[in-house]
Write a protein that holds these residues in place. Structure first.
Motif, PDB file in Angstrom:
ATOM      1  N   ASN A  83       1.854  -0.063  -8.470  1.00 34.25           N
ATOM      2  CA  ASN A  83       2.888   0.934  -8.722  1.00 34.25           C
ATOM      3  C   ASN A  83       4.077   0.822  -7.769  1.00 34.25           C
ATOM      4  O   ASN A  83       5.148   1.365  -8.049  1.00 34.25           O
ATOM      5  N   GLN A  84       3.918   0.126  -6.642  1.00 37.82           N
ATOM      6  CA  GLN A  84       5.030  -0.017  -5.701  1.00 37.82           C
ATOM      7  C   GLN A  84       5.827  -1.294  -5.944  1.00 37.82           C
ATOM      8  O   GLN A  84       6.839  -1.529  -5.293  1.00 37.82           O
ATOM      9  N   ALA A  85       5.397  -2.117  -6.891  1.00 38.76           N
ATOM     10  CA  ALA A  85       6.008  -3.432  -7.087  1.00 38.76           C
ATOM     11  C   ALA A  85       7.140  -3.396  -8.102  1.00 38.76           C
ATOM     12  O   ALA A  85       7.131  -2.613  -9.056  1.00 38.76           O
ATOM     13  N   ASP A  86       8.121  -4.270  -7.882  1.00 44.95           N
ATOM     14  CA  ASP A  86       9.135  -4.573  -8.893  1.00 44.95           C
ATOM     15  C   ASP A  86       8.732  -5.815  -9.679  1.00 44.95           C
ATOM     16  O   ASP A  86       9.008  -5.922 -10.870  1.00 44.95           O
ATOM     17  N   ILE A  87       8.089  -6.762  -8.991  1.00 43.65           N
ATOM     18  CA  ILE A  87       7.674  -8.016  -9.595  1.00 43.65           C
ATOM     19  C   ILE A  87       6.240  -8.319  -9.160  1.00 43.65           C
ATOM     20  O   ILE A  87       5.916  -8.202  -7.968  1.00 43.65           O
ATOM     21  N   ILE A  88       5.389  -8.690 -10.099  1.00 45.82           N
ATOM     22  CA  ILE A  88       4.012  -9.094  -9.800  1.00 45.82           C
ATOM     23  C   ILE A  88       3.893 -10.594 -10.024  1.00 45.82           C
ATOM     24  O   ILE A  88       4.316 -11.126 -11.055  1.00 45.82           O
TER      25      ILE A  88
END
Length: 276
Positions: free
Chosen positions: A103-108
């Motif tokens: 949930n804290q990511a922009d890109i995985i």
């Protein structure tokens, strides 16, 4: 320690590390992740031990479904690889932790992360009643390797080894995984080492494939429109132009990763298009 692959690495290790730190400082939250799972169990009648070798087991015979038991992750450009497991905090807290990380990511980033890791994680979030995480972009090294190259094997270990990068640190063992969830400290340490090693290998692989990821989500801040979308490196103008179909665009190359980007519209080469 990751095993060395065959051949020499043509990219400087120090340069790759510097690129990671710059990317981390400048822009999007990029998280590399990998999960490990425990096989399921089933109770079915059989005539011979070979009955179910190539047959689908019906859901009514399942006594325990496969499940996620641990996850390793790291924010791109930061040093430590983080780790969480159900034997550390309990199953529900572990599932919630995986949700919080994504949930804290922009890109995985990950190897087969789009079709496997994220879907398996989302299934358990749904079972626990958790809402969707914020939308993320996915950079899957397996998808990139299959789309761009013709390697005989596209496993994470095979790709790293063929590219002269460190290979995987160990091999997954379902028996060890079972002993780990049952409380074996030795097997828990082994599985943690294996899981964390996949993060190192995945990031190394992406660093090598990066110039070929033309659709990589932009990693910078708003206004950083003259930086490479793949790695936030500086761009140099390349003589000539990039021709899409009938329109020419300014062509740039990253001085760090070597990937190409196109700039703004320069001119229309033709008013005629083909049709089908």
């Amino acid at each position: 320690r990751p095993m060395r692959g065959r051949g020499e690495t043509p990219v400087s290790i120090a340069a790759l590390a510097e690129n990671r730190h710059r990317a981390n400082a400048r822009g999007a939250v990029v998280i590399t992740l990998d999960i490990e799972r425990l096989p399921g169990q089933a109770s079915v009648p059989f005539w011979t031990l070979g009955d179910y070798k190539n047959r689908r087991i019906h859901a009514k015979h399942v006594t325990e479904y496969p499940r996620n038991i641990c996850m390793a992750w790291r924010r791109y450009g930061r040093k430590p690889v983080e780790f969480a497991a159900e034997w550390e905090t309990g199953r529900e807290d572990f599932i919630r932790k995986t949700w919080e990380v994504v949930n804290q990511a922009d890109i995985i980033v990950g190897h087969n992360v789009a079709s496997f890791d994220l879907k398996k994680l989302k299934s358990e979030w749904l079972q626990l009643g958790l809402p969707p995480t914020r939308p993320v972009k996915i950079v899957d090294t397996l998808t990139i390797a299959r789309r761009e190259f013709g390697f005989e094997s596209n496993t994470l270990d095979a790709l790293c080894t063929q590219l002269g990068l460190p290979g995987k640190v160990a091999a997954y063992d379902p028996e060890r995984a079972l002993r780990a969830v049952e409380g074996s400290k030795t097997d828990q340490r082994y599985l943690m080492r294996y899981n964390k090693g996949d993060i190192e290998a995945s990031e190394w692989l992406l660093d090598r494939l990066r110039p070929y990821v033309s659709n990589h989500p932009f990693m910078g801040h708003a206004g950083d429109d003259k930086l490479c979308n793949r790695c936030n490196g500086d761009l140099k103008l390349v003589p000539g132009a990039y021709r899409a179909v009938v329109i020419d665009y300014a062509l740039y190359q990253c001085v760090d990763c070597g990937g190409y980007s196109r700039g703004g519209w320069q001119s229309r080469a033709s008013l005629i298009r083909g049709v089908k």
